[in-house]
Write a protein that holds these residues in place. Structure first.
Motif, short mmCIF file in Angstrom:
data_model
loop_
_atom_site.label_atom_id
_atom_site.label_comp_id
_atom_site.label_asym_id
_atom_site.label_seq_id
_atom_site.Cartn_x
_atom_site.Cartn_y
_atom_site.Cartn_z
N THR A 432 -41.35 24.61 -26.96
CA THR A 432 -42.70 25.28 -26.12
C THR A 432 -43.94 24.76 -26.58
N SER A 433 -44.08 24.36 -27.75
CA SER A 433 -45.51 24.15 -28.34
C SER A 433 -45.48 22.66 -28.35
N LYS A 434 -46.65 22.01 -27.92
CA LYS A 434 -46.93 20.71 -28.00
C LYS A 434 -46.83 20.12 -29.29
N GLY A 435 -47.62 20.86 -30.32
CA GLY A 435 -47.44 20.45 -31.50
C GLY A 435 -46.13 20.32 -32.31
N TRP A 436 -45.53 21.39 -32.03
CA TRP A 436 -44.07 21.33 -32.77
C TRP A 436 -43.15 20.33 -32.07
N THR A 437 -43.41 20.08 -30.67
CA THR A 437 -42.50 19.04 -30.17
C THR A 437 -42.70 17.47 -30.88
N ASN A 438 -44.09 17.40 -30.92
CA ASN A 438 -44.57 15.80 -31.50
C ASN A 438 -44.31 15.95 -33.00
N THR A 439 -44.22 16.89 -33.53
CA THR A 439 -43.76 16.86 -35.04
C THR A 439 -42.33 16.57 -35.25
N ILE A 440 -41.46 17.28 -34.34
CA ILE A 440 -39.95 16.81 -34.64
C ILE A 440 -39.69 15.67 -34.00
N THR A 441 -40.34 15.30 -32.74
CA THR A 441 -40.12 14.00 -32.40
C THR A 441 -40.31 12.87 -33.38
N THR A 442 -41.37 12.77 -34.11
CA THR A 442 -41.93 12.09 -35.17
C THR A 442 -41.01 11.98 -36.24
N ILE A 443 -40.20 13.26 -36.77
CA ILE A 443 -39.52 13.25 -37.84
C ILE A 443 -38.29 12.58 -37.40
N VAL A 444 -37.80 12.74 -36.17
CA VAL A 444 -36.43 12.11 -35.62
C VAL A 444 -36.59 10.42 -35.77
#
Length: 501
Positions: A432-444
């Motif tokens: 639900t959070s844009k920052g959290w989404t981008n962080t997880i996407t970057t890690i994966v």
């Protein structure tokens, strides 16, 4: 009209477990990294499996009416062109699976007949064993395509029986390993030398830091398949609660199963004595380890040498029977299912007309024969490229790992674009959070790019250019073919791309 039965939590966990867990993955892990593979499997579960599966669930729930599977997800996120190329590469992972399996399917058959893998002694028309297996693989793909294109798919039911056998096999493995551990008073065949055993591989091929990092593709491959789960969220009972709960329980259960299984192989198998031999390869590793399990069990129980050898052959034959039936059943489904769903789910204008036609039994026969020809050519080129058996199966395994991991680059990379859309109904949402989404996407993405990159780079640095070429060529070749198809379709029918520059 009768109300459709909803998928409950227990059923969902079983479905995820069946789709993801692979008994043979544990033998490959132990062969490549020994106990050190456990940490990679745990990290892959936490940093790849769980976040990726949650993303697939969001895709599946938002596009639950779409019939094109991952093509529909990508098209709704990054546009038709990249969706077509990304899904074509996803299709190539199944084609390379067929290429690999058509060559490996003879090992369980040989083990079933002889009690051990004798394929390295097979020879037809004066050819080497690798060339003979390649020729038989081509014959296999032609025969299966012939029958499957005529709608003879009832043999796929064998896969469910094969699946039951593999579950039975896993139970035998666990029970036999515990009996051996108790009988030997806790002494392991592969000794543990402190924490070093859980970070360093006994396999000389995986001693460098780059080789260690490249192993991440093996771990990712072991968790592949969750993209098929995202499409069933609309069939679940209270999906907003059932899916995340089922996913978390399955992630924990599968990670524990993989970790415990890898550890238990060390109960009966000394890596240097059993796996350090030249006749052991990634094609026959499961049968070698099961044969050895039976042998060690016999010795631990104090039976005669002949009975112990017989028990080893029995375990190997049971493994051969299980794997052969599972391979055969899967082949008859996978030879048409991904191809058919992609062709029917995507824009028909993107394909040559003949490719989209179904025959009278509802099969895309022309497309299936094109697919068979591509697989046959690839098998021929790899088998007749001068590789020894162990290198041949390493090439096939690396090709499979990279081609299976590659489509996730599109699916994960497209996720932030999917989240930007404000016109979609999202019955299931975790990010639900844009920052959290981008962080997880970057890690994966870092994990995927690193694993794929190092897997491709390692043989180049070792000057093993043939392995490097075949490892890299799959996604590049099929991506190029998809791009050519798309460009031709644009010229032919003026297909308007939603993401033209």
């Amino acid at each position: 009209m009768e109300k459709q039965k909803k998928i409950k939590l227990a059923n969902l966990i079983l479905m995820i477990f069946t789709a993801i867990y692979g008994f043979a993955n544990t033998t490959v892990a132990f062969d490549q990294m020994g106990y050190a593979s456990i940490i990679w499997y745990v990290l892959a579960a936490l940093l790849f499996f769980l976040p990726s599966a949650l993303m697939m669930a969001e895709y599946g729930s938002a596009f639950k009416e779409a019939k094109g599977g991952i093509y529909s997800w990508l098209a709704g996120s990054i546009g038709e062109k990249w969706a077509f190329i990304g899904t074509f590469i996803w299709l190539s992972s199944w084609i390379i699976w067929m290429l690999s399996t058509a060559s490996k399917v003879w090992i369980p058959l040989s083990t079933l007949i002889s009690g051990s893998d004798k394929t390295q002694t097979w020879s037809l028309f004066g050819l080497t064993s690798t060339q003979t297996i390649g020729l038989l693989g081509i014959l296999w793909i032609i025969v299966v395509t012939f029958f499957a294109s005529r709608g003879v798919s009832s043999i796929a039911k064998i896969s469910s029986i094969g699946g039951m056998f593999v579950m039975f096999l896993t139970a035998i493995f666990f029970i036999a390993s515990i009996v051996i551990l108790v009988a030997n008073k806790g002494v392991l065949a592969e000794p543990i030398h402190g924490a070093h055993s859980f970070v360093a591989s006994p396999n000389p091929s995986f001693s460098s830091p780059m080789a260690l990092i490249s192993f991440v593709t093996y771990a990712v491959f072991a968790y592949a398949g969750m993209e098929s789960m995202g499409g069933i969220t609309d069939s679940m009972d209270r999906p907003e609660k059932t899916f995340p709960k089922g996913l978390i329980i399955s992630t924990i259960a599968i990670t524990i199963m993989y970790s415990v299984s890898i550890f238990l192989w060390g109960v009966s198998t000394n890596w240097t004595q059993i796996l350090g031999k030249s006749e052991v390869n990634l094609g026959n590793i499961t049968y070698v380890l099961m044969n050895n399990l039976g042998l060690v069990l016999g010795h631990s129980l104090g039976v005669s040498a002949g009975t112990a050898v017989g028990l080893g052959h029995l375990f190997a034959r049971l493994t051969g029977l299980s794997m052969f039936m599972a391979y055969m059943g899967s082949f008859f489904v996978l030879i048409y299912s991904p191809l058919k769903s992609f062709i029917l789910g995507s824009n028909p204008k993107l394909w040559p007309k003949k490719m989209t036609k179904l025959n009278k039994v509802g099969m895309p026969a022309y497309a299936m024969w094109i697919q068979a020809a591509i697989v046959a050519v690839f098998i021929f080129l790899v088998a007749f490229g001068g590789s020894a058996a162990n290198e041949f199966y390493l090439i096939l395994t690396d090709m499979g790992n990279v081609s299976t991991s590659f489509p996730y680059l599109f699916l994960i990379g497209a996720f932030p674009f999917f989240k930007k859309r404000t016109d979609l109904e999202r019955p299931f949402e975790i990010f639900t959070s844009k920052g959290w989404t981008n962080t997880i996407t970057t890690i994966v993405m870092i994990i995927l790019v690193g694993g794929i990159g190092f897997t491709c780079l390692q043989p180049i640095l070792e000057q093993d250019y043939m392995t490097a070429f075949w490892t890299i060529i799959g996604p590049i070749f099929f991506g190029a073919v998809a791009w050519i198809f798309y460009r031709n379709a644009q010229k032919r029918d003026q297909v308007t791309s939603t993401d033209e520059d």
